[in-house]
Design a protein around this motif. Structure first.
Motif, mmCIF file in Angstrom:
data_model
loop_
_atom_site.group_PDB
_atom_site.id
_atom_site.type_symbol
_atom_site.label_atom_id
_atom_site.label_comp_id
_atom_site.label_asym_id
_atom_site.label_seq_id
_atom_site.Cartn_x
_atom_site.Cartn_y
_atom_site.Cartn_z
ATOM 1 N N SER A 100 47.415 -51.987 152.090
ATOM 2 C CA SER A 100 48.829 -51.033 152.332
ATOM 3 C C SER A 100 48.156 -50.146 152.782
ATOM 4 N N GLY A 101 47.183 -49.754 154.162
ATOM 5 C CA GLY A 101 46.888 -49.316 155.248
ATOM 6 C C GLY A 101 46.685 -49.859 156.436
ATOM 7 N N ALA B 1 30.592 -50.855 157.132
ATOM 8 C CA ALA B 1 31.329 -50.410 157.654
ATOM 9 C C ALA B 1 32.533 -50.260 157.454
ATOM 10 N N ASP B 2 33.026 -51.778 157.920
ATOM 11 C CA ASP B 2 34.583 -51.702 157.489
ATOM 12 C C ASP B 2 34.925 -53.054 156.321
ATOM 13 N N TYR B 3 36.562 -53.100 156.832
ATOM 14 C CA TYR B 3 36.769 -54.313 155.739
ATOM 15 C C TYR B 3 36.532 -55.485 156.246
ATOM 16 N N GLY C 261 39.548 -46.247 157.796
ATOM 17 C CA GLY C 261 39.499 -46.357 156.257
ATOM 18 C C GLY C 261 40.232 -45.453 155.625
ATOM 19 N N HIS C 262 40.157 -45.647 154.299
ATOM 20 C CA HIS C 262 41.735 -45.320 153.454
ATOM 21 C C HIS C 262 41.470 -43.725 153.559
ATOM 22 N N GLU C 263 39.563 -43.429 153.521
ATOM 23 C CA GLU C 263 38.962 -42.370 152.621
ATOM 24 C C GLU C 263 39.077 -41.040 154.182
ATOM 25 N N ASN C 264 38.925 -41.871 155.028
ATOM 26 C CA ASN C 264 38.755 -40.942 156.156
ATOM 27 C C ASN C 264 40.828 -41.217 157.105
#
Length: 302
Positions: free
Chosen positions: A149-150, A67-69, A178-181
């Protein structure tokens, strides 16, 4: 002479044990970072699972889209994952907790020959924001606390351009899962500027050649004509493919050879897994990430 014979015998036994250990692996467990929706991640990685099963004879290759890193980071540290591709900050997190937990083997190479990428700031054209200095008092969106980067790079580098911490320069900052969201959050007006990973090369109308913005453009989730790039970091080291060190040197070497050959064997699979246009994989070692390890240690710890 006797000592030499004993040394050779011990070496041969170690090699045999390593090979036997690799042969004992029935299930190979692949961690997939959060950042893109789970359905897309599983679809893009299925070809990799099929290739791994055929190449190594595993009874099962399991894909774990966290779900996350941190889900992948903890899986590698706890020994419940065998392989993953991490961002540089994610690798730094693992290294700071246990430098021997994983072994970095390869990283991606961009089409311009570099082994780095950028953090970019995206805003809607209609916002009137043209650069990071015109975003003062606006809302900044981060991707994930373990993203390079995020989060790490914008956290430490944007203040060098604005002269103030992000907490004081912007009206608010928030994580968007996350990046997409994060890209979708700026599209939907939930934040004014979103930071994202990007190759930074190629055509902006394609979302550049790789990165989450590229993925979202490619699948029609966002229209690049609606966006403008308002900030860009310095070059960031591409994240590493890592293998759980406990698998042994023999298995690590075999996996290195497997992934090195993948772009030539199945280009579509390689591009699906990596989410863009790369030339292939190149060898990498832990010291490639020393700058990121030190930056993370100083800014947010392990």
């Amino acid at each position: 002479m006797f000592r030499k014979m004993v040394f050779c015998a011990v070496s041969m036994l170690a090699m045999a044990a390593s090979a036997a250990h690799a042969a004992d692996i029935k299930e190979f467990r692949v961690g997939i970072l959060g950042g893109e929706n789970e359905t897309d991640r599983l679809r893009n990685y299925q070809c990799l699972a099929d290739h791994l099963k055929a190449e190594f004879g595993f009874e099962k290759v399991s894909l774990f889209p966290a779900a996350d890193y941190d889900g992948v980071i903890q899986g590698l540290l706890g020994g419940t994952l065998d392989f993953a591709e991490l961002g540089a900050s994610g690798y730094a997190s693992v290294y700071l907790k246990d430098p021997k937990a994983v072994t970095p083997i390869l990283t991606t190479k961009q089409t311009d020959g570099s082994t780095g990428y950028y953090s970019i700031g995206l805003a809607l054209k209609t916002s009137g924001i043209t650069d990071i200095k015109s975003a003062k008092g606006k809302k900044l969106g981060y991707a994930d606390p373990d993203s390079t980067s995020g989060y790490l790079i914008p956290l430490t580098q944007i203040p060098k351009d604005t002269g103030a911490s992000n907490e004081t320069y912007f009206a608010s900052t928030q994580f968007n899962g996350g990046h997409e969201n994060n890209v979708l959050a700026v599209r939907d007006g939930k934040v004014d500027v979103a930071v994202d990973d990007s190759s930074g090369i190629g055509d902006f109308k394609n979302g550049y050649t790789s990165g989450t913005f590229h993925k979202e453009v490619a699948k029609g989730a966002v229209d690049p004509n609606d966006f403008v790039e308002v900030w860009r970091s310095g070059l960031i080291p591409n994240g590493p493919l890592v293998v759980r060190t406990a698998l042994g040197a023999d298995m690590t070497a075999k996996l290195t050879d497997f992934f090195t050959a993948l772009p030539g064997k199945d280009k579509a699979c390689f591009e699906g897994v990596e989410g863009g246009d790369f030339t292939g994989y190149v060898p990498v070692k832990s010291d490639f990430y020393n700058v990121i390890i030190e930056a993370r240690k100083a800014a947010i710890g392990g």
